[in-house]
Design a protein around this motif. Structure first.
Motif, short mmCIF file in Angstrom:
data_model
loop_
_atom_site.label_atom_id
_atom_site.label_comp_id
_atom_site.label_asym_id
_atom_site.label_seq_id
_atom_site.Cartn_x
_atom_site.Cartn_y
_atom_site.Cartn_z
N PHE A 66 0.94 -1.33 0.06
CA PHE A 66 0.11 0.04 -0.15
C PHE A 66 0.66 1.23 0.21
CE2 PHE A 66 -4.38 -1.68 1.92
CZ PHE A 66 -4.48 -2.36 0.90
N CYS A 67 1.87 1.03 -0.25
CA CYS A 67 2.91 2.41 -0.42
C CYS A 67 2.27 3.28 -1.35
CB CYS A 67 4.40 2.04 -1.14
SG CYS A 67 5.02 0.18 -0.67
N LYS A 68 1.58 3.01 -2.45
CA LYS A 68 1.06 4.00 -3.31
C LYS A 68 0.19 4.74 -2.73
CE LYS A 68 -2.05 0.18 -4.70
NZ LYS A 68 -1.43 -0.85 -4.17
N ASN A 69 -0.44 4.71 -1.52
CA ASN A 69 -1.49 5.34 -0.92
C ASN A 69 -0.74 6.71 -0.65
OD1 ASN A 69 -3.21 3.36 -1.36
ND2 ASN A 69 -3.78 3.20 0.86
N CYS A 70 0.57 6.54 -0.24
CA CYS A 70 1.28 7.86 0.34
C CYS A 70 2.22 8.15 -0.94
CB CYS A 70 2.14 7.40 1.55
SG CYS A 70 1.23 7.04 2.83
N HIS A 71 2.84 7.35 -1.86
CA HIS A 71 3.83 7.80 -2.47
C HIS A 71 3.17 7.94 -4.22
CE1 HIS A 71 7.18 7.69 -0.16
NE2 HIS A 71 6.83 6.75 0.44
N GLY A 72 1.95 7.59 -4.32
CA GLY A 72 1.32 7.90 -5.73
C GLY A 72 1.23 6.63 -6.49
N TRP A 102 13.27 7.91 8.45
CA TRP A 102 13.66 8.74 9.49
C TRP A 102 12.48 9.80 9.95
CZ3 TRP A 102 12.37 13.60 7.44
CH2 TRP A 102 12.51 13.78 6.06
N GLY A 103 11.26 9.64 9.18
CA GLY A 103 10.27 10.58 9.62
C GLY A 103 9.00 9.76 9.96
N VAL A 104 8.03 10.05 9.47
CA VAL A 104 6.46 9.42 9.87
C VAL A 104 6.35 8.20 9.30
CG1 VAL A 104 5.38 11.83 10.64
CG2 VAL A 104 5.04 11.01 8.33
N MET A 105 6.87 7.96 8.05
CA MET A 105 6.79 6.76 7.56
C MET A 105 6.88 5.51 8.46
SD MET A 105 8.39 5.36 3.75
CE MET A 105 9.11 3.79 3.67
N PRO A 106 6.07 4.57 8.40
CA PRO A 106 6.32 3.12 8.98
C PRO A 106 7.45 2.52 8.52
CG PRO A 106 4.24 2.87 7.93
CD PRO A 106 4.73 4.32 7.57
C1 HEC Z 1 1.96 6.51 5.72
C2 HEC Z 1 2.58 7.11 4.30
C3 HEC Z 1 3.62 6.40 3.73
C4 HEC Z 1 3.65 4.90 3.47
C5 HEC Z 1 2.41 4.04 3.70
C6 HEC Z 1 4.85 4.70 2.76
N1 HEC Z 1 5.70 5.92 2.88
FE1 HEC Z 1 7.42 6.07 2.20
N2 HEC Z 1 7.82 7.64 2.83
C7 HEC Z 1 6.57 8.55 3.60
C8 HEC Z 1 7.09 9.95 4.08
C9 HEC Z 1 6.25 10.97 4.69
C10 HEC Z 1 8.48 9.82 3.58
C11 HEC Z 1 9.61 11.04 4.12
C12 HEC Z 1 10.57 10.10 5.20
C13 HEC Z 1 9.80 9.69 6.16
O1 HEC Z 1 8.61 10.28 6.59
O2 HEC Z 1 10.45 8.79 6.77
C14 HEC Z 1 8.81 8.79 3.05
C15 HEC Z 1 10.11 8.25 2.23
C16 HEC Z 1 10.34 7.33 1.51
C17 HEC Z 1 11.45 6.83 0.87
C18 HEC Z 1 12.62 7.97 0.67
C19 HEC Z 1 12.38 9.17 -0.39
C20 HEC Z 1 13.54 10.19 -0.31
O3 HEC Z 1 13.08 11.13 -1.02
O4 HEC Z 1 14.47 9.98 0.21
C21 HEC Z 1 11.20 5.69 0.06
C22 HEC Z 1 12.30 5.21 -0.96
C23 HEC Z 1 10.03 5.25 0.35
N3 HEC Z 1 9.64 6.15 1.25
C24 HEC Z 1 9.48 4.13 -0.05
C25 HEC Z 1 8.46 3.54 0.32
C26 HEC Z 1 7.90 2.23 -0.07
C27 HEC Z 1 8.51 1.15 -0.75
C28 HEC Z 1 6.88 2.02 0.54
C29 HEC Z 1 5.91 0.74 1.04
C30 HEC Z 1 6.54 -0.56 1.31
C31 HEC Z 1 6.39 3.29 1.59
N4 HEC Z 1 7.37 3.93 1.39
C32 HEC Z 1 5.38 3.39 2.12
C33 HEC Z 1 5.28 8.25 3.70
C34 HEC Z 1 5.07 6.76 3.46
#
Ligand code: HEC
Ligand code: HEC
Length: 329
Positions: free
Chosen positions: A36-42, A71-75
């Motif tokens: 479900f990464c796409k829910n946040c990253h498109g 490093w931030g709010v991402m799980p």
């Molecule tokens: C709840 C929303 C959310 C979800 C779900 C999520 N991300 Fe993220 N992601 C973020 C945010 C906000 C950041 C910025 C850094 C942080 O918060 O840790 C980030 C940062 C990243 C980055 C680094 C981008 C950069 O510019 O350095 C990557 C790569 C990434 N996510 C991949 C993933 C992948 C793969 C998944 C699914 C397995 C995922 N994310 C799921 C919100 C999300």
């Protein structure tokens, strides 16, 4: 065992195999229900609540670091949820895409008029997957009388606590990651719990199963998954099956059948049942017979709504949507 060892040796011996990620497979993994990464990253890594990933030129190790130790709010996600090889594949797919000019809007935007608990819930990212009103957990909580201690486990230690809370469907992955206590504080989480429990209120846990029976007759079972004595009873329940285009209802069975009428919300005809109450562990069985089969199984669908218990504040939009399952492939 020998064959397996030989296959591993072959893989290790041919770096070309390991280094050419399948871009098409990576794209479909991203789009699938397993991530479900796409829910946040498109949908194509164009960014929304999370940063854009398309064309950014991140290396596989930077990508991996962000997923395992955000490093931030991402799980954080485990290797069972997304493997290092899959991360390498996604890195390659995003590298093949052009950089976006502008990121997309959040799926559920933060709004100043939201109560504090809901603001925490939206700004911590939960709403991007769980919707504005936390419907799925409120039902799982309502069905089981869940307390705050259990919620903490489910959020901070999601990948170990979730399989104990609910049996995992075979072959499916856990799509929510593990949240960090340093980024999402316990007091913020408590505000979310209180908002869900006190302002909105927990929901009864209802599930509908719609399957083909004989000919063009379809069986609908509605179950309350709550635990007796703990779960919530749904009261004044309305069950609608939307009549697919081109078909009419030739017969229907089950208590509380009210016939077919035009429904505003469904923008078409619905077959309707009204049931006074569905208590934990109750199963209500209905059937509907159509003049012709729907074009696709999932074209036959409907809704369950109930008058009580409803949200304590705001409009009652509580609904369970269901559709016929396509036959297993
Ligand atoms: C709840 C929303 C959310 C979800 C779900 C999520 N991300 Fe993220 N992601 C973020 C945010 C906000 C950041 C910025 C850094 C942080 O918060 O840790 C980030 C940062 C990243 C980055 C680094 C981008 C950069 O510019 O350095 C990557 C790569 C990434 N996510 C991949 C993933 C992948 C793969 C998944 C699914 C397995 C995922 N994310 C799921 C919100 C999300
Ligand atoms: C990437 C999407 C995503 C994000 C972000 C997310 N969840 Fe979840 N959550 C899920 C899914 C999907 C499940 C079902 C189990 C699974 O697949 O991991 C779940 C399950 C849960 C459960 C267990 C009860 C149930 O309904 O099954 C709770 C509680 C929960 N989430 C709370 C939260 C909270 C609080 C946040 C924000 C701090 C949050 N979730 C963020 C997708 C997400």
């Amino acid at each position: 065992m020998k064959i397996f060892a030989a296959a591993v040796a072959l893989l290790l011996a041919s770096p070309a195999l390991a280094q050419t990620p399948d871009i098409a497979a990576s794209k479909s993994l991203w789009e699938s229900n397993n991530l479900f990464c796409k829910n946040c990253h498109g949908k194509t890594g164009e960014g929304a609540m999370g940063p854009d990933l398309a064309g950014r030129g991140l290396s596989a190790s930077q990508f991996q670091q962000a997923v395992r130790k955000p490093w931030g709010v991402m799980p954080a996600f485990t290797t069972e949820q997304i493997s290092d090889a899959e991360i390498a594949g996604l890195t390659a797919w995003f590298a093949s895409l052009p950089k976006v000019a502008e990121t997309a809007a959040w799926r559920v935007p933060l709004a100043p008029e939201m109560p504090r608990g809901q603001q925490a819930y939206v700004s911590q990212g939960c709403a991007q997957c769980h919707g504005a009103t936390f419907d799925m957990p409120r039902a799982a909580f309502g069905g089981r009388g869940t307390d705050f201690a259990t919620m903490k486990e489910l959020v901070y230690n999601h990948t170990t606590a979730m399989p104990k809370f609910e049996e995992q469907r075979p072959g499916s992955r856990l799509r929510m990651g593990n949240f960090s206590t340093l980024r999402l504080t316990e007091s913020q989480l408590k505000e979310m719990y209180d908002w869900a429990h006190d302002d909105l209120g927990f929901r009864p846990e209802l599930r509908a199963e719609l399957v083909p029976s004989t000919g063009t007759t379809y069986a609908l079972n509605v179950t309350n998954l709550g635990e007796p004595g703990k779960g919530l009873t749904a009261q004044r329940v309305t069950i609608n099956v939307i009549v697919p285009a081109g078909a009419t209802v030739t017969a229907a069975t089950g208590d509380g059948y009210k016939g077919v009428h035009m429904d505003e919300k469904a923008k078409g005809n619905v077959a309707e049942w009204q049931v006074p109450r569905i208590a934990p562990k109750d199963v209500k069985a209905f059937t509907v017979t159509l003049s012709q089969a729907p074009a696709k199984p999932e074209d036959l669908k409907g809704t369950i709504r109930w008058a009580k218990p409803g949200p304590r504040t705001g409009p009652n939009n509580d609904v369970v949507n269901f559709a016929m399952r396509p036959p297993a492939r």
